[in-house]
Write a protein that holds these residues in place. Structure first.
Motif, PDB file in Angstrom:
ATOM      1  N   ILE A  54      10.592 -14.660  34.590  1.00 28.19           N
ATOM      2  CA  ILE A  54      11.997 -14.250  34.509  1.00 28.19           C
ATOM      3  C   ILE A  54      12.095 -13.019  35.407  1.00 28.19           C
ATOM      4  CG2 ILE A  54      13.774 -13.253  33.009  1.00 28.19           C
ATOM      5  CD1 ILE A  54      12.522 -14.818  30.683  1.00 28.19           C
ATOM      6  N   TYR A  55      12.860 -13.097  36.494  1.00 33.55           N
ATOM      7  CA  TYR A  55      12.869 -11.971  37.432  1.00 33.55           C
ATOM      8  C   TYR A  55      14.287 -11.450  37.673  1.00 33.55           C
ATOM      9  CZ  TYR A  55      13.866 -15.436  41.174  1.00 33.55           C
ATOM     10  OH  TYR A  55      14.405 -16.416  41.953  1.00 33.55           O
ATOM     11  N   SER A  56      14.361 -10.343  38.423  1.00 34.87           N
ATOM     12  CA  SER A  56      15.638  -9.673  38.703  1.00 34.87           C
ATOM     13  C   SER A  56      16.431  -9.464  37.409  1.00 34.87           C
ATOM     14  CB  SER A  56      16.460 -10.463  39.721  1.00 34.87           C
ATOM     15  OG  SER A  56      15.789 -10.538  40.950  1.00 34.87           O
ATOM     16  N   ASN A  57      15.719  -9.017  36.385  1.00 31.17           N
ATOM     17  CA  ASN A  57      16.354  -8.715  35.085  1.00 31.17           C
ATOM     18  C   ASN A  57      17.031  -9.913  34.430  1.00 31.17           C
ATOM     19  OD1 ASN A  57      15.742  -6.213  34.313  1.00 31.17           O
ATOM     20  ND2 ASN A  57      17.632  -5.248  35.048  1.00 31.17           N
ATOM     21  N   GLY A  58      16.524 -11.101  34.691  1.00 27.29           N
ATOM     22  CA  GLY A  58      17.097 -12.285  34.042  1.00 27.29           C
ATOM     23  C   GLY A  58      18.078 -13.032  34.926  1.00 27.29           C
ATOM     24  N   ALA A  59      18.211 -12.613  36.188  1.00 23.88           N
ATOM     25  CA  ALA A  59      19.135 -13.323  37.090  1.00 23.88           C
ATOM     26  C   ALA A  59      18.586 -14.686  37.479  1.00 23.88           C
ATOM     27  CB  ALA A  59      19.412 -12.495  38.337  1.00 23.88           C
ATOM     28  N   ALA A  60      17.275 -14.888  37.345  1.00 24.52           N
ATOM     29  CA  ALA A  60      16.692 -16.192  37.669  1.00 24.52           C
ATOM     30  C   ALA A  60      15.390 -16.384  36.900  1.00 24.52           C
ATOM     31  CB  ALA A  60      16.439 -16.291  39.171  1.00 24.52           C
ATOM     32  N   VAL A  61      15.054 -17.679  36.692  1.00 27.93           N
ATOM     33  CA  VAL A  61      13.796 -18.028  36.018  1.00 27.93           C
ATOM     34  C   VAL A  61      13.041 -19.008  36.913  1.00 27.93           C
ATOM     35  CG1 VAL A  61      12.712 -19.013  33.970  1.00 27.93           C
ATOM     36  CG2 VAL A  61      14.877 -17.774  33.749  1.00 27.93           C
ATOM     37  N   TYR A  62      11.774 -18.686  37.174  1.00 20.67           N
ATOM     38  CA  TYR A  62      10.948 -19.494  38.083  1.00 20.67           C
ATOM     39  C   TYR A  62       9.867 -20.207  37.284  1.00 20.67           C
ATOM     40  CZ  TYR A  62       7.947 -20.455  42.156  1.00 20.67           C
ATOM     41  OH  TYR A  62       7.199 -21.058  43.132  1.00 20.67           O
ATOM     42  N   ASP A  63       9.779 -21.530  37.492  1.00 21.17           N
ATOM     43  CA  ASP A  63       8.742 -22.338  36.840  1.00 21.17           C
ATOM     44  C   ASP A  63       7.565 -22.419  37.799  1.00 21.17           C
ATOM     45  OD1 ASP A  63       7.103 -24.408  35.983  1.00 21.17           O
ATOM     46  OD2 ASP A  63       8.772 -25.548  35.113  1.00 21.17           O
ATOM     47  N   ARG A  64       6.441 -21.792  37.464  1.00 19.44           N
ATOM     48  CA  ARG A  64       5.327 -21.719  38.416  1.00 19.44           C
ATOM     49  C   ARG A  64       4.643 -23.066  38.609  1.00 19.44           C
ATOM     50  NH1 ARG A  64       1.095 -18.589  37.705  1.00 19.44           N
ATOM     51  NH2 ARG A  64       0.963 -18.104  39.925  1.00 19.44           N
TER      52      ARG A  64
END
Ligand code: SF4
Length: 423
Positions: free
Chosen positions: A65-75
């Motif tokens: 979860i990055y940019s304070n929740g602006a996006a979520v990345y599935d590795r």
């Protein structure tokens, strides 16, 4: 409910105080949780690119979860499964304000940090380690005009570094008047701006629902104000010892600091509990506000007991029916007498009996009790004059436990207990 997902902030939480490494102990504990099938998530104000140094050390991390929740990345999929860009109009209002001041700011877009390096003279590192700053700067992409870049791209977050403070309150006031903007300040001088409703908590909730995991099965760790929504969402919410007061108030539990492997300790407490012996512990030592004046006797060493034991919190005075807050009591001629002269011996004895019952039900052979207390003190207690003076003797509960074969330790003896049970 068991824990199925662990979400962790980075700086001040998962990362060691150098902001760049994860300690061996914390790594080992998270890897053990991962092997049990528990999903692991990092939740950060950083960009996706700035998390590479972390995922290199913890390759099993499932989501970011990055940019304070602006996006979520599935590795595992190598793609975003959620993103929430700021409206262009909001971004333009922000950059119009920031361009009026001698400040350095970044635009988070597409998982990277974008900056105007010609403004870097306005950046003051506020005492952050140089190695961290060097790594951080390497991941920035330079533009001739950061305001123009922001006007023509999707923006996840705007991050202002303004530690010198001259115009800080003025800038913050003007930014806060923009509609639909969420402002957070993880440290003084740093202002993070996202779309309203965008935060680590909403991203964690959306992600958990997609995975079919309920809030009751989520554990979250944080230390600063941009972690509060995430802590409010998770049932197992844990604030680091170094967390802000607001963050500690939002969390259900506390652990040691990031410099003392606080995450590893909490995993021992809530997840790796099998085969551990149980020990009675005065609840006030664990931070419960059950003391006579409504506060506690929090002792970080008491949390360390979770490394080896399952701690069973007890408060004999509360068990005996005394309220919180209550008058202080001391032992006078074997009886528990309040400062105004009331005899509370029967409540103290009732609380002691209940505590002994709990010890037996849980097969406790050890108790760690608050020193000097008229209930919990062992060998030394206050002398009955309410003047802070001490005398030899046991509190009423400590005495009953001791006479029933339970070995009593004071909080200053916790290292001895941990050491003795090593052998
Ligand atoms: Fe702490 Fe024991 Fe007093 Fe309760 S009775 S507040 S556990 S010292």
């Amino acid at each position: 409910m068991s824990v199925k997902l662990i979400a962790m902030d980075l700086d001040g939480t998962l990362m060691a105080p150098d902001h760049t490494t994860v300690t061996e102990k914390t790594k080992a504990a998270l890897e053990r949780a991962h092997r049990r099938g528990i999903k692991t998530v990092i939740a950060t104000g950083r960009t996706l690119a700035a998390t590479d140094t972390v995922t290199v050390q913890l390759p099993f991390i499932d989501y970011v979860i990055y940019s304070n929740g602006a996006a979520v990345y599935d590795r595992s999929k190598g793609e975003n499964i959620y993103s929430n860009a700021m409206p262009a109009e909001t971004v333009s209002k922000i950059t119009d304000i920031l361009e009026e001041y001698p400040v350095f700011y970044e635009i988070y877009s597409g998982g990277f940090q974008h900056t105007q390096q010609s403004k870097s003279e306005y950046f003051n590192n506020n005492g952050l380690p140089q190695a961290f700053i060097d790594e951080y700067i390497k991941s920035m992409i330079d533009h001739p005009s950061i305001a123009e870049f922001a006007g023509s791209n999707q923006v996840e977050k705007v991050n202002l570094y303004y530690f010198s403070g001259e115009y800080y309150n003025e800038i913050k006031d003007r930014l806060s008047q923009i509609e639909n903007i969420a402002l957070t300040s993880p440290v003084y001088g740093d202002i993070e701006m996202t779309d309203i409703g965008t935060n680590k908590g909403s991203a964690l909730e959306g992600m958990s629902k997609t995975l079919g995991i309920s809030a009751d099965e989520v554990m979250a760790f944080g230390d600063s104000d941009n972690d509060i929504e995430m802590l409010k969402y998770a049932a197992y919410s844990v604030a680091m010892e170094n967390a802000s007061d607001d963050c500690k108030n939002a969390a259900a539990f506390k652990t040691l600091s990031n410099g003392e492997d606080g995450i590893a300790l909490a995993l021992e407490r809530f997840i790796f509990t099998e085969g551990k012996e149980k020990v009675l512990v005065s609840a006030c030592l664990l931070g419960e506000n059950c003391k006579y004046n409504g506060s506690n006797n929090y002792c970080p060493d008491a949390l360390r007991l979770y490394e080896k034991f399952i701690a069973i919190p007890v408060c004999p005075e509360f068990f005996g029916g005394l309220p919180i807050p209550r008058e202080p009591n001391e032992i006078i001629k074997g009886r528990a007498i309040s400062k105004s002269g009331r005899d509370h011996t029967s409540e103290y004895e009732s609380g002691a009996e209940k505590t002994l019952y709990i010890a037996r039900e849980n097969n406790c052979f050890f108790a760690v009790l608050k020193e000097r207390s008229p209930s919990c003190g062992f060998k030394t207690i206050y002398d009955g004059t309410f003047s802070g003076n001490l005398t030899g003797g046991n509190g009423i509960t400590a005495d009953l436990l001791y006479k029933n074969g339970i070995t009593v330790y004071g909080e200053s003896e916790i290292p001895i207990l941990l050491d003795e049970t090593d052998r």
